[in-house]
Design an enzyme around this catalytic site. Structure first.
Site, PDB file in Angstrom:
ATOM      1  N   LYS A  79       0.857  -1.195   0.000  1.00 41.98           N
ATOM      2  CA  LYS A  79       0.000   0.000   0.000  1.00 41.98           C
ATOM      3  C   LYS A  79       0.893   1.246   0.000  1.00 41.98           C
ATOM      4  O   LYS A  79       1.933   1.273   0.680  1.00 41.98           O
ATOM      5  CB  LYS A  79      -0.893  -0.025   1.247  1.00 41.98           C
ATOM      6  CG  LYS A  79      -1.960   1.065   1.298  1.00 41.98           C
ATOM      7  CD  LYS A  79      -2.874   0.852   2.517  1.00 41.98           C
ATOM      8  CE  LYS A  79      -3.951   1.906   2.611  1.00 41.98           C
ATOM      9  NZ  LYS A  79      -4.846   1.709   3.784  1.00 41.98           N
ATOM     10  N   SER A 154      -9.785   1.902   2.885  1.00 39.15           N
ATOM     11  CA  SER A 154      -8.893   2.639   2.024  1.00 39.15           C
ATOM     12  C   SER A 154      -7.869   1.780   1.279  1.00 39.15           C
ATOM     13  O   SER A 154      -7.247   2.265   0.337  1.00 39.15           O
ATOM     14  CB  SER A 154      -8.143   3.678   2.862  1.00 39.15           C
ATOM     15  OG  SER A 154      -7.321   3.037   3.823  1.00 39.15           O
ATOM     16  N   SER A 178      -9.912  -0.715   6.979  1.00 40.21           N
ATOM     17  CA  SER A 178      -9.387  -0.520   5.626  1.00 40.21           C
ATOM     18  C   SER A 178      -8.717  -1.724   4.981  1.00 40.21           C
ATOM     19  O   SER A 178      -8.374  -1.685   3.806  1.00 40.21           O
ATOM     20  CB  SER A 178      -8.407   0.647   5.603  1.00 40.21           C
ATOM     21  OG  SER A 178      -9.139   1.838   5.532  1.00 40.21           O
TER      22      SER A 178
HETATM   23  N1  GLN Z   1     -12.942   4.026   6.343  1.00 37.50           N
HETATM   24  C1  GLN Z   1     -12.377   4.396   7.613  1.00 37.50           C
HETATM   25  C2  GLN Z   1     -11.980   5.854   7.570  1.00 37.50           C
HETATM   26  O1  GLN Z   1     -12.217   6.461   6.591  1.00 37.50           O
HETATM   27  C3  GLN Z   1     -11.230   3.517   7.932  1.00 37.50           C
HETATM   28  C4  GLN Z   1      -9.989   3.899   7.275  1.00 37.50           C
HETATM   29  C5  GLN Z   1      -8.846   2.995   7.577  1.00 37.50           C
HETATM   30  O2  GLN Z   1      -9.018   1.926   8.164  1.00 37.50           O
HETATM   31  N2  GLN Z   1      -7.667   3.456   7.199  1.00 37.50           N
HETATM   32  O3  GLN Z   1     -11.458   6.388   8.479  1.00 37.50           O
END
Ligand code: GLN
Length: 488
Positions: A79, A154, A178
């Site tokens: 990532k 994400s 994410s």
């Molecule tokens: N979707 C969640 C957020 O926007 C989790 C993001 C993540 O786990 N990096 O904060």
């Protein structure tokens, strides 16, 4: 079997038996990327030359019988918020567009020490803030199962890349879901390790008390192999646990006979899609038929988790992101009038809307007038959630839940941020309480979209959780191959 369809285990065996070389494997994956990447846009960087050189070196080691590990020569996708020395690490943000780290993250170092090859850097929601990979400054990623839909986020680039067979292994980061939510949307396995089990050194910080790096793979067994590759103590991360780490593959196929699994009734909340509900019921039945005891239970604080998460994560984010000021590294506005204007212009031009929204929310909840009302209260809720889970783990080995309330949604469908945040409802409690959890692909919707089921265990409960996940995977229909259809 095609080179690009191999799991880590299959590729590792084939390398060991000299059926394939690391160069062949890497070329096979690069060809696949060349063929399909255009339709899904999963990668910010493809490290073709670097990867081929590493593969040659790996083949030499195998020929001399000096391979670094069973993983030597396996390509992986990282990532793009995990630092890779000499390879751009952009966080899919304009503010770090040209940032080339001078050092490797701990996990990347571990990969290198074991001969795992960095093949590319995966797209994400800017600074890992989002649930759809639409918040990337470099364009959205598409879901390989339906190109008109999001891959989740994400870590959407990482999950879609594994689903598209660009690599058998990708690393994601999970602050509130994410890894698990995109894994669920893309029909692959995503594991969020116990907080402190994987060093965060070199992971670009979003919310430090919640962030954790973890693997996305095509099988549960591969997730266990990947944990072996990345878990361990690192003194450069003060939250890294200095404990004995097990071999995570050990006993994985031992079955679930006698295992106690809890199913909180609060999980059947409004907004749970009927097909996901059916998939959950089928998963429960499958585990029961193998001897597990599944009981309905309660998680009373469940309804407060999402609110607490967005307050705590935004507060931490605003502090972590204050370092991007146009002075130390990254983007700098070209036109400014004095130092304050330099900060303002740089940050205004460098950050996208969602990141700005989080910073405003974070500053608001930390400001003197509202600190007690929001931030302090969220921390108290965090303690209550943790206590709820502690009580559950006195009785149960694992908790079962949906990974997400519904299968992948259409690109552009959730333009209201609140709607987007709601897709994390089943994943955030795990980060809040520092637990471990895995999303296993279990079913296919009528529209041909994968549905994942989540298993949760107590801190360091990965071995038990992997056993249950393996049993669930064996009982679930195989996902097959994504179609790369749909979309414009
Ligand atoms: N979707 C969640 C957020 O926007 C989790 C993001 C993540 O786990 N990096 O904060």
């Amino acid at each position: 079997m095609k080179l690009y369809d191999m799991t880590i285990k299959q590729a590792s065996d084939a390398l060991q038996n000299k059926q394939i070389s690391a160069v062949e494997l890497t070329k096979g994956l690069l060809n696949r990327i060349e063929d399909k990447e255009q339709s899904v846009s999963t990668l910010n960087t493809v490290c073709a030359d670097f990867a081929l050189k590493e593969a040659e070196a790996s083949d030499k080691r195998r020929a001399a019988n000096t391979q670094k590990s069973m993983f030597d020569g396996i390509p992986a996708i990282i990532k793009d918020n995990i630092c890779t020395k000499g390879i751009k690490t952009s966080c899919s943000s304009k503010i770090l567009e040209n940032f080339v780290p001078p050092y490797n993250a701990h996990v990347v170092e571990r990969f290198a020490n074991q001969g795992i090859i960095t093949l590319g850097k995966a797209n994400l929601d800017e600074f890992a803030m989002g649930s759809s990979t639409e918040n990337s400054a470099f364009g959205a990623t598409s879901n390989p199962w339906d190109l008109s839909r999001v891959p989740g986020g994400s870590s959407g680039g990482s999950a879609a890349a594994v689903s598209a067979s660009f690599a058998p292994l990708a690393l994601g980061s999970d602050t509130g879901g994410s890894i698990r939510q995109p894994a669920s949307y893309c029909g692959v396995v995503g594991l969020k390790p116990t907080y402190g089990a994987v060093s965060r050194y070199g992971l670009v910080a979003f919310a430090s008390s919640l962030d954790q790096i973890g693997p996305i793979t095509r099988s549960v067994e591969d997730a266990a192999f990947a944990l072996n590759a990345i878990c361990g103590h690192d003194k450069r991360d003060t939250t890294s646990m200095d404990v004995e780490y097990p071999d995570y593959t050990q006993g994985i196929s031992d079955g679930v006979k006698g295992m106690k699994i809890g199913l909180p009734k609060e999980y059947f909340a409004d907004g749970l899609d009927t097909e996901v509900k059916d998939a959950l019921s089928a998963a429960v039945k499958a585990l029961e038929s193998q001897g597990a005891i599944v009981e309905e239970t309660t998680l009373p604080t469940f309804e407060y988790a999402l609110t607490a998460y967005y307050i705590i994560s935004s507060a931490e984010a605003t502090s972590n992101l204050s370092r991007y000021d146009g002075v130390k590294y990254g983007y700098r506005a070209s036109d400014f009038d004095g130092i304050t204007d330099l900060y303002t212009q740089t940050r205004n031009q460098g950050f996208g809307d969602e990141v700005k929204r989080r910073m405003m929310l974070g500053n608001y909840v930390l400001s003197s007038g509202y600190y007690d009302a929001y931030y302090m209260k969220a921390l108290k809720v965090r303690t209550l959630i943790k206590q709820d889970f502690d009580a559950l783990f006195e009785k149960y080995d694992c908790i079962i839940s949906p990974s997400a309330p519904a299968p992948a949604f259409k690109a552009g469908e959730k333009s209201d941020p609140m709607q987007m945040y709601l897709t994390d409802i089943y994943t955030v409690p795990v980060n809040i309480a520092g637990l471990t959890a895995i999303s296993v692909p279990c079913a296919m919707s009528n529209l041909g979209l994968p549905i994942g089921i989540q298993l949760i265990a107590k801190p360091m409960g990965e071995p038990t959780m992997l056993k249950a996940a393996y049993a669930l995977e064996q009982a679930s229909p195989p996902m097959g191959q994504p179609t790369f259809k749909g979309g414009a």
